[in-house]
Design an enzyme around this catalytic site. Structure first.
Site, short mmCIF file in Angstrom:
data_model
loop_
_atom_site.label_atom_id
_atom_site.label_comp_id
_atom_site.label_asym_id
_atom_site.label_seq_id
_atom_site.Cartn_x
_atom_site.Cartn_y
_atom_site.Cartn_z
N GLU A 20 47.46 52.71 45.92
CA GLU A 20 48.32 53.86 46.23
C GLU A 20 48.00 54.33 47.63
O GLU A 20 47.29 53.66 48.37
CB GLU A 20 48.12 54.97 45.19
CG GLU A 20 46.68 55.45 45.08
CD GLU A 20 46.48 56.47 43.96
OE1 GLU A 20 47.47 56.91 43.37
OE2 GLU A 20 45.31 56.85 43.71
N ARG A 40 23.50 77.29 39.04
CA ARG A 40 23.87 75.89 39.17
C ARG A 40 23.15 75.04 38.13
O ARG A 40 21.92 75.07 38.02
CB ARG A 40 23.53 75.39 40.58
CG ARG A 40 23.98 73.97 40.87
CD ARG A 40 23.60 73.57 42.29
NE ARG A 40 24.19 72.30 42.66
CZ ARG A 40 23.65 71.10 42.37
NH1 ARG A 40 22.51 71.03 41.69
NH2 ARG A 40 24.25 69.98 42.76
N HIS A 87 23.86 71.03 36.03
CA HIS A 87 24.75 69.91 35.81
C HIS A 87 25.38 69.94 34.42
O HIS A 87 26.54 69.53 34.26
CB HIS A 87 24.00 68.58 35.99
CG HIS A 87 23.78 68.20 37.42
ND1 HIS A 87 22.94 68.89 38.25
CD2 HIS A 87 24.34 67.22 38.18
CE1 HIS A 87 22.95 68.34 39.46
NE2 HIS A 87 23.80 67.32 39.44
N LYS A 120 43.48 63.74 37.82
CA LYS A 120 43.77 64.50 39.04
C LYS A 120 42.65 65.52 39.27
O LYS A 120 42.82 66.73 39.03
CB LYS A 120 45.13 65.16 38.93
CG LYS A 120 45.82 65.43 40.28
CD LYS A 120 47.27 65.75 40.06
CE LYS A 120 47.98 66.15 41.35
NZ LYS A 120 48.13 65.07 42.31
N TYR A 161 43.57 69.55 38.84
CA TYR A 161 44.67 70.30 39.45
C TYR A 161 45.98 69.57 39.26
O TYR A 161 46.02 68.41 38.85
CB TYR A 161 44.41 70.52 40.94
CG TYR A 161 44.68 69.31 41.81
CD1 TYR A 161 45.86 69.21 42.54
CD2 TYR A 161 43.76 68.26 41.90
CE1 TYR A 161 46.12 68.11 43.34
CE2 TYR A 161 44.01 67.16 42.69
CZ TYR A 161 45.19 67.08 43.41
OH TYR A 161 45.45 65.99 44.19
#
Length: 281
Positions: A177, A101, A103, A145, A33
């Site tokens: 951070e 589902r 992996h 991110k 994102y």
């Protein structure tokens, strides 16, 4: 519109947008994102945010299936649909392949694109932050991110429960951070910030602070610094897309910083004037 939610070409108010249960974000947090702010319907530093978004997708081998120009044009189009003109603009891509589902994944499947836009003002430039801290036990890809933000969620909740504004992560003695911000110090007129390696997210606001330092002839050191250095710094600064250049004045209940107002004020004013200039009508 008061808010806007977008998913693969469809958009409406956020609470009216439905996401398939088979989207891989639900099972694996399998996506990346980015986010920024907008003012006067102009999106701040959109080129830099989109570049970082594409880099995150590349590092996780996510096939976005669109160009940077397509995404920028879409974001610029969608912000125009909101009633308010000071906005938080968020987008994410989850790995394609809405099946059962599993992996493993199909590299050729194009990503699912999500966008949310809602009213939000950037933090008042004169606000001061209180900080607490936690050991940084996150994985070693903090430069990507991703959607996997549980450690940051826990850290930010820790800050709120301790009447603080942010939590500073540290690995042993080394500051990395914050829960959702970068953190920097000023000492002896030098701006010191952790290098943009795998231990921190390369913040866009951080990059703009570095450019501001160059413009203002403020010396920069990109190096790890310690908790003790933060405690004894002349100034402590928190930065993010919503907190462009915020002074921190308390760490673990004790006063810090506020010893070099001249350098801090020059940086702060430069950054906020840049924000106003880039987003003016």
């Amino acid at each position: 519109m008061k808010t806007l939610g977008y998913y693969n070409g469809k958009y409406d108010e956020i609470d009216k947008i439905m996401i398939p249960m088979s989207d891989r974000s639900h099972w694996f947090g399998d996506g990346v994102y980015d986010a920024t702010c907008a003012r006067n319907y102009k999106t701040m530093a959109i080129d830099e945010h989109v570049d970082r978004f594409f880099n995150s997708a590349r590092l996780l081998n996510i096939n976005l299936g669109f160009t940077k120009e397509y995404l920028k044009d879409l974001l610029n189009e969608l912000v125009q649909k909101l009633d308010d003109d000071e906005l938080f603009v968020y987008w994410q891509a989850t790995r394609g392949g809405n099946g059962l589902r599993s992996h493993n994944y199909d590299k050729e499947q194009k990503a699912n694109l999500w966008i949310t836009i809602c009213p939000e003002k950037i933090t008042d430039k004169d606000r001061e932050y209180k900080l607490t801290s936690m050991e940084d036990t996150r994985f070693l890809h903090c430069n990507i991110k991703t959607l996997n933000l549980i450690p940051s969620v826990v850290a930010y909740q820790h800050a709120k429960e301790n009447n603080c504004d942010e939590t500073v992560f540290h690995r042993g003695d080394i500051v990395t951070e914050c829960a959702h911000s970068n953190v920097h110090i000023i000492k002896d007129k030098k701006f010191i910030t952790h290098p943009a390696d795998e231990y921190i997210l390369p913040g866009i606001a951080r990059a703009h602070l570095l450019k501001a330092c160059k413009a203002l002839n403020i010396e920069v050191e990109e190096r790890p610094f310690t908790v003790d250095e933060l405690i004894n710094a002349d100034e402590v600064i928190v930065s993010s897309s919503g907190d462009l250049c915020i002074r921190a004045t308390e760490f673990e209940g004790k006063a810090v910083g506020k010893k070099d107002s001249d350098t801090f004020d020059r940086l702060k004013e430069y950054i906020y004037q840049e924000w106003l200039e880039c987003t003016k009508k």
